[in-house]
Design an enzyme around this catalytic site. Structure first.
Site, mmCIF file in Angstrom:
data_model
loop_
_atom_site.group_PDB
_atom_site.id
_atom_site.type_symbol
_atom_site.label_atom_id
_atom_site.label_comp_id
_atom_site.label_asym_id
_atom_site.label_seq_id
_atom_site.Cartn_x
_atom_site.Cartn_y
_atom_site.Cartn_z
ATOM 1 N N HIS A 38 34.695 86.914 52.010
ATOM 2 C CA HIS A 38 34.155 88.239 52.320
ATOM 3 C C HIS A 38 32.775 88.192 52.979
ATOM 4 O O HIS A 38 32.337 89.199 53.533
ATOM 5 C CB HIS A 38 34.060 89.083 51.038
ATOM 6 C CG HIS A 38 35.391 89.444 50.458
ATOM 7 N ND1 HIS A 38 36.276 90.265 51.106
ATOM 8 C CD2 HIS A 38 35.983 89.098 49.289
ATOM 9 C CE1 HIS A 38 37.369 90.414 50.362
ATOM 10 N NE2 HIS A 38 37.218 89.705 49.263
ATOM 11 N N GLN A 141 42.378 82.166 41.870
ATOM 12 C CA GLN A 141 42.086 83.539 41.482
ATOM 13 C C GLN A 141 43.384 84.309 41.245
ATOM 14 O O GLN A 141 44.250 84.384 42.119
ATOM 15 C CB GLN A 141 41.257 84.230 42.567
ATOM 16 C CG GLN A 141 39.882 83.622 42.739
ATOM 17 C CD GLN A 141 39.027 84.361 43.748
ATOM 18 O OE1 GLN A 141 38.228 83.740 44.457
ATOM 19 N NE2 GLN A 141 39.166 85.678 43.805
ATOM 20 N N GLU A 143 44.786 87.902 40.866
ATOM 21 C CA GLU A 143 44.252 89.194 41.279
ATOM 22 C C GLU A 143 45.320 90.283 41.379
ATOM 23 O O GLU A 143 45.140 91.266 42.094
ATOM 24 C CB GLU A 143 43.539 89.037 42.626
ATOM 25 C CG GLU A 143 42.411 88.010 42.572
ATOM 26 C CD GLU A 143 41.731 87.792 43.906
ATOM 27 O OE1 GLU A 143 40.645 88.358 44.100
ATOM 28 O OE2 GLU A 143 42.290 87.057 44.748
ATOM 29 N N ASP A 169 40.125 93.377 42.724
ATOM 30 C CA ASP A 169 41.396 93.280 43.436
ATOM 31 C C ASP A 169 42.565 93.552 42.510
ATOM 32 O O ASP A 169 43.590 94.096 42.933
ATOM 33 C CB ASP A 169 41.545 91.899 44.077
ATOM 34 C CG ASP A 169 40.835 91.797 45.412
ATOM 35 O OD1 ASP A 169 40.888 92.771 46.185
ATOM 36 O OD2 ASP A 169 40.218 90.763 45.687
#
Length: 250
Positions: A38, A141, A143, A169
């Site tokens: 990001h 991760q 999510e 998320d």
């Protein structure tokens, strides 16, 4: 490193400024996660941040955009202590992450001792390969609701060191509000499965950090981002002056 405790308290680095890493080290953080998913951080800046973090005694992790060779090879060759790989939905995706980031026989990562990870060519090939497979942390991760239901299978994939629950998320992908009780129940069930299977678990935290570490089985937390810390501190300073001058004018 896998026998060592996981670095406990970290922060996202989203600004393309190496000084952010140095400031986090001075603040007492254990690790920083350079956000290549990001954040607007190029590979040159990422490499500088990794070297600076290592010099400051701060473990440099990188959140990569995916598992393509270009995503993982550059931070690993630059000496990252570990990777965070987003959007891991199931054990198959976790195995993809392992294949991309580990040397054979666990994976298919390309080898070169010429970078920082190989001490600029000084590291013996065998030591370089061992370090890449045994010491570099791979954090995947989880999510989505599906990922949390499969979290034990994901965390037990050989080559995966920890699972990171991404609450934002997770809320977005599942259609929950961040304070929805159904979301809390889903996360609680995942926490219990990780505890039962001995899976190292991390997440983000704010005011509930002590509870997550002491009561809910988390081993490491990300406490915020350099951008958020700067904005909040700046807002506090400006608000204090506005409040004081408004009161003085009365």
């Amino acid at each position: 490193m896998r026998g060592d405790p996981f670095p406990r308290l970290g922060a996202w680095v989203k600004l393309p400024a190496p000084e952010s890493v140095e400031l986090l080290a001075l603040a007492g953080f254990d690790f920083a996660v350079i956000d290549a998913e990001h954040g607007a951080i190029d590979t040159r800046t990422m490499s500088t941040m990794i070297g600076l973090a290592r010099g400051c005694g701060l473990a440099p992790f990188v959140r990569v955009a995916g598992t393509a060779p270009r995503d993982v090879q550059v931070p690993l060759d630059a000496g990252a202590a570990g990777l965070l790989v987003p959007q891991i939905e199931d054990a198959d995706r976790a195995r993809d992450a392992v294949r991309a980031s580990r040397f054979p026989p666990l994976g298919g990562r390309g080898a070169s001792t010429s970078g920082r990870a190989g001490r600029w060519g000084l590291e013996a090939l065998g030591d370089y390969l061992r370090t890449g497979n045994e010491d570099v942390r791979l954090v995947v991760q989880a999510e989505s609701a599906g990922a949390l239901k499969a979290i034990a299978e994901i965390g037990e994939v050989p080559g995966v060191d920890a699972v990171f629950i991404g609450p934002t998320d997770l809320a977005v992908s599942s259609g929950f509000g961040e304070n929805d009780s159904a979301l809390a129940d889903l996360i609680g069930a995942a926490e219990r499965r990780c505890a039962e299977h001995g899976i190292t678990l991390g997440t983000t935290a704010s005011g509930n950090a002590a509870e997550l570490l002491d009561s809910r089985g988390y081993s490491f937390l990300i406490l915020g981002a350099d951008t958020t810390m700067l904005r909040q501190a700046a807002h506090t300073l400006v608000s204090a002056v506005h409040t004081a001058t408004t009161g003085a004018d009365r």
